[in-house]
Design a protein around this motif. Sequence first.
Motif, short mmCIF file in Angstrom:
data_model
loop_
_atom_site.label_atom_id
_atom_site.label_comp_id
_atom_site.label_asym_id
_atom_site.label_seq_id
_atom_site.Cartn_x
_atom_site.Cartn_y
_atom_site.Cartn_z
N UNK A 16 0.82 -1.20 0.00
CA UNK A 16 0.00 0.00 0.00
C UNK A 16 0.86 1.26 0.00
N UNK A 17 1.95 1.24 0.75
CA UNK A 17 2.84 2.40 0.78
C UNK A 17 3.42 2.67 -0.61
N UNK A 18 3.80 1.61 -1.32
CA UNK A 18 4.31 1.79 -2.68
C UNK A 18 3.23 2.33 -3.61
N UNK A 19 2.05 1.76 -3.55
CA UNK A 19 0.97 2.16 -4.46
C UNK A 19 0.51 3.59 -4.22
N UNK A 20 0.45 3.98 -2.95
CA UNK A 20 -0.06 5.30 -2.61
C UNK A 20 1.02 6.37 -2.54
#
Length: 372
Positions: free
Chosen positions: A140-144
Amino acid sequence: MVKARESWVQQAVRKIEADFNRSADTHLIPLSLPAYPGVDLYLKDESSHPTGSLKHRLARSLFLYALCNGWLREGSTVIEASSGSTAVSEAYFARLIGLPFMAVIPKNTSREKIAAIEFYGGQIHLVNSGREIYGESERLARELGGHYMDQFTYAERATDWRSNNNIAESIFSQMRQEPHPVPDWIVCSCGTGGTTATIGRYIRYQGYDSRVCVADPENSVFFDAYASGDPTLQIEAGSLIEGIGRPRVERSFIPSVIDRMARIPDLASLAALRYLEKSLGRRCGGSTGTNFIAALQLARRMHGAGEAGSIVMVLCDGGERYSQTYYNDAWLRERDFDVGPAEWAIAQSAEQGEALPWELEEHAHEDHVPAR
């Protein structure tokens, strides 16, 4: 642009520090153990933090650490893997400095904790088990384009363990006027291992003759890792006691600062909550019950050896978040927990000096032997 970014970071740090200045220290509560005169027990009540748990200290430290490392920027989403309480506290601090927050938590997290995260503006991302929270948070950190706080890595290094009103400094300061001001034992439990690391390091830094006992629940890998010295151990099941016990050895778990570990049966932890409710006139979270059983065992052992002294244990959070679980008789029956006889046995131990009915697994490292 750089000046504007620095200005935002400076403002964020000031907001967190101002919030700290508005908060009083947490209480140290004496609890009588009639069967063991000369052994004084105190509960360090971390439930009185603004977000209701020990994790408030950790969340504040993690945010300051991330800000001062340049990992947070204006508008970035903060993501955390948590069993609940850390996410509540991080949601509080994210809202304080105006950042969106997302908690990656197991689906069996108590509804009260989920409601608390949402109260502070946090979003909820549920996963099936505690083993899935790490990878999903990273994804999620990568995607957001956000920042994964990763409490399980940074808990032991984000807190200033030498001073700055950490939990250890607070305990020893509050104990100064007590009959036995230097505790023989400080009892805590491990979720990340950060609190244990802070307390153990502070004891050594200040040269105190105190020892650290860690109470570990069932379905946690920490006890076996401590006893075997193997940091690669993993298990499939998750702990029933929210906030403590992990399926893998977290990076913030520092075995060398621990003097003794005890594995506490879940039935004992849950029954201890009922005894503490009657003794304190209030409800505590499950990890406090786990800690109390270890503290009670230590008190009985000290008294049997003719020793006088003090024990401090951590009261990690209040029981309001567990009304549908640990304090729900139907929930207990569904899981075949008969806490009545167990609560009676705990009372007999605390008030009459009887042995606990559970043969606790214990392991001690003898390389740290306090001066006597």
